[in-house]
Design a protein around this motif. Structure first.
Motif, mmCIF file in Angstrom:
data_model
loop_
_atom_site.group_PDB
_atom_site.id
_atom_site.type_symbol
_atom_site.label_atom_id
_atom_site.label_comp_id
_atom_site.label_asym_id
_atom_site.label_seq_id
_atom_site.Cartn_x
_atom_site.Cartn_y
_atom_site.Cartn_z
ATOM 1 N N MET A 151 -80.237 -11.931 -3.969
ATOM 2 C CA MET A 151 -79.181 -12.051 -4.961
ATOM 3 C C MET A 151 -79.626 -12.958 -6.104
ATOM 4 N N ILE A 152 -79.484 -12.467 -7.317
ATOM 5 C CA ILE A 152 -79.831 -13.254 -8.505
ATOM 6 C C ILE A 152 -78.548 -13.659 -9.205
ATOM 7 N N THR A 153 -78.388 -14.951 -9.450
ATOM 8 C CA THR A 153 -77.190 -15.437 -10.117
ATOM 9 C C THR A 153 -77.404 -15.508 -11.626
ATOM 10 N N ALA A 154 -76.298 -15.654 -12.351
ATOM 11 C CA ALA A 154 -76.386 -15.785 -13.811
ATOM 12 C C ALA A 154 -77.189 -17.022 -14.189
ATOM 13 N N SER A 155 -76.985 -18.112 -13.464
ATOM 14 C CA SER A 155 -77.733 -19.343 -13.763
ATOM 15 C C SER A 155 -79.231 -19.120 -13.640
ATOM 16 N N ALA A 179 -68.777 -6.364 -0.272
ATOM 17 C CA ALA A 179 -69.133 -5.990 -1.644
ATOM 18 C C ALA A 179 -70.567 -6.381 -1.974
ATOM 19 N N LEU A 180 -70.978 -7.554 -1.527
ATOM 20 C CA LEU A 180 -72.328 -8.027 -1.833
ATOM 21 C C LEU A 180 -73.398 -7.102 -1.266
ATOM 22 N N GLN A 191 -81.301 -6.292 -8.077
ATOM 23 C CA GLN A 191 -81.576 -6.522 -9.492
ATOM 24 C C GLN A 191 -80.319 -6.712 -10.333
ATOM 25 N N THR A 192 -79.147 -6.457 -9.750
ATOM 26 C CA THR A 192 -77.892 -6.638 -10.476
ATOM 27 C C THR A 192 -77.491 -8.105 -10.413
ATOM 28 N N ILE A 193 -77.259 -8.700 -11.566
ATOM 29 C CA ILE A 193 -76.989 -10.131 -11.639
ATOM 30 C C ILE A 193 -75.550 -10.442 -11.234
ATOM 31 N N LEU A 231 -67.744 -20.097 -0.113
ATOM 32 C CA LEU A 231 -68.687 -19.250 -0.825
ATOM 33 C C LEU A 231 -70.117 -19.566 -0.432
ATOM 34 N N ASN A 232 -70.431 -20.831 -0.296
ATOM 35 C CA ASN A 232 -71.776 -21.231 0.127
ATOM 36 C C ASN A 232 -72.078 -20.733 1.534
ATOM 37 N N LYS A 233 -71.092 -20.753 2.422
ATOM 38 C CA LYS A 233 -71.277 -20.237 3.777
ATOM 39 C C LYS A 233 -71.597 -18.746 3.731
ATOM 40 N N LEU A 234 -70.868 -18.030 2.851
ATOM 41 C CA LEU A 234 -71.067 -16.591 2.739
ATOM 42 C C LEU A 234 -72.465 -16.279 2.247
ATOM 43 N N ILE A 235 -72.906 -16.982 1.236
ATOM 44 C CA ILE A 235 -74.209 -16.721 0.631
ATOM 45 C C ILE A 235 -75.336 -17.018 1.620
ATOM 46 N N LYS A 236 -75.171 -18.052 2.420
ATOM 47 C CA LYS A 236 -76.206 -18.445 3.359
ATOM 48 C C LYS A 236 -76.230 -17.594 4.633
ATOM 49 N N SER A 237 -75.132 -16.872 4.879
ATOM 50 C CA SER A 237 -75.052 -16.103 6.134
ATOM 51 C C SER A 237 -75.892 -14.837 6.073
#
Length: 291
Positions: free
Chosen positions: A1-5, A247-248, A254-256, A285-291
């Motif tokens: 996953m690529i973030t806007a930042s 959804a993720l 490649q979708t930001i 949100l951090n838990k979701l991203i790390k899972s």
């Protein structure tokens, strides 16, 4: 996953802050051209409650926005974010002049324009195409949902085909422009399948980035009337993150990812109140991203 930042850091090699400013626009579903009242969820400020006043010049708005983040800005730059209402709707040349004024301010390295897919004027698209060859340009299109029934319910007043046409027009005339699609989870009557279908729709039609937010019920909106009358229920936090997790998995690498949560102004928020607990939301949100 690529973030806007991460995207901005790869382009500018520094931290980027978006400065929310107002072009003083309205919308065709507010001024009577297509409807009145706007989308049922949209606040009196046109979903730009954190933007500065349109009574100020663009230069003054940029400076005001800079001051809000100056305490944490250590060598960062800025993107001028034309946020509220429909920022390509109105006198084309006057709007272009405002975009240009924003880009001329110190340390502003790009521009982001939020708009409706049915309001992309050829004159403005031509201008954006030209400057995108040397300047970062982001166009944020409100889709909200790909369900036509929901689109009518929320008084969106544009079709899925309008969205498809807008994205195709941008890609054809200005391939350097970064297209971001806004999607809302929890709209009245929508099922989990509807929400995930909206993600699939945006991806299928070649959006470059996605913003997802939970539906906020704000004071003085048609949505608030419906909520107070018990016509729908808002998402609980566990429901929202469950749908978000699914959804993720549908979004290509490649979708930001520009946003996975959002927070309305606390003074205007009616529901869901859990969204106002930013620390808790970010923790989940951090838990979701790390899972």
């Amino acid at each position: 996953m690529i973030t806007a930042s991460q995207l901005y850091k790869s382009i500018f090699d520094c931290k980027i802050y978006k400065v929310s400013i107002s072009a003083g626009c309205t919308c065709p579903n507010r001024d009577g051209t297509k409807s009145t009242g706007g989308c049922i969820f949209c606040s009196e400020k046109g979903s730009g409650d954190f933007a500065t006043s349109a009574k100020l010049s663009i230069k003054e708005q940029v400076e005001s926005g800079k001051k809000l983040v100056q305490h944490k800005n250590k060598g960062g730059k800025y993107i001028a974010y034309f946020q509220n209402f429909t920022n390509t709707y109105g006198d084309g040349q006057k709007l272009i002049d405002k975009y240009q004024e924003a880009l001329e301010q110190p340390d502003v390295v790009g521009i982001s324009i939020a708009t409706r897919p049915d309001c992309l004027q050829p004159q403005i698209l031509q201008y954006l195409s030209k400057i995108s060859q040397s300047t970062f340009v982001q166009v944020e299109l409100g889709l909200q949902t790909s369900n036509p029934i929901t689109g009518q319910l929320i008084n969106r007043c544009y079709t899925n085909q309008d969205f498809i046409t807008a994205v195709e027009s941008i890609h054809q005339s200005a391939p350097n422009i970064h297209i971001v699609t806004h999607i809302i989870f929890g709209l009245p009557g929508e099922t989990q399948t509807n929400m995930l279908d909206s993600i699939k729709f945006a991806v299928e039609h070649q959006t470059n980035g996605i913003k997802i937010s939970c539906l906020h019920v704000l004071k003085n909106t048609k949505l608030a009337e419906m909520y107070n009358q018990g016509k729908f229920q808002v998402l609980e936090m566990n429901q929202y993150f469950d749908i978000l997790e699914k959804a993720l998995k549908l979004i290509p690498p490649q979708t930001i990812i520009h946003r996975l949560t959002g927070d309305g102004p606390k003074s205007q928020l009616i529901a869901p109140l859990w969204t106002a607990n930013k620390k808790l939301v970010l923790s989940e949100l951090n838990k979701l991203i790390k899972s």
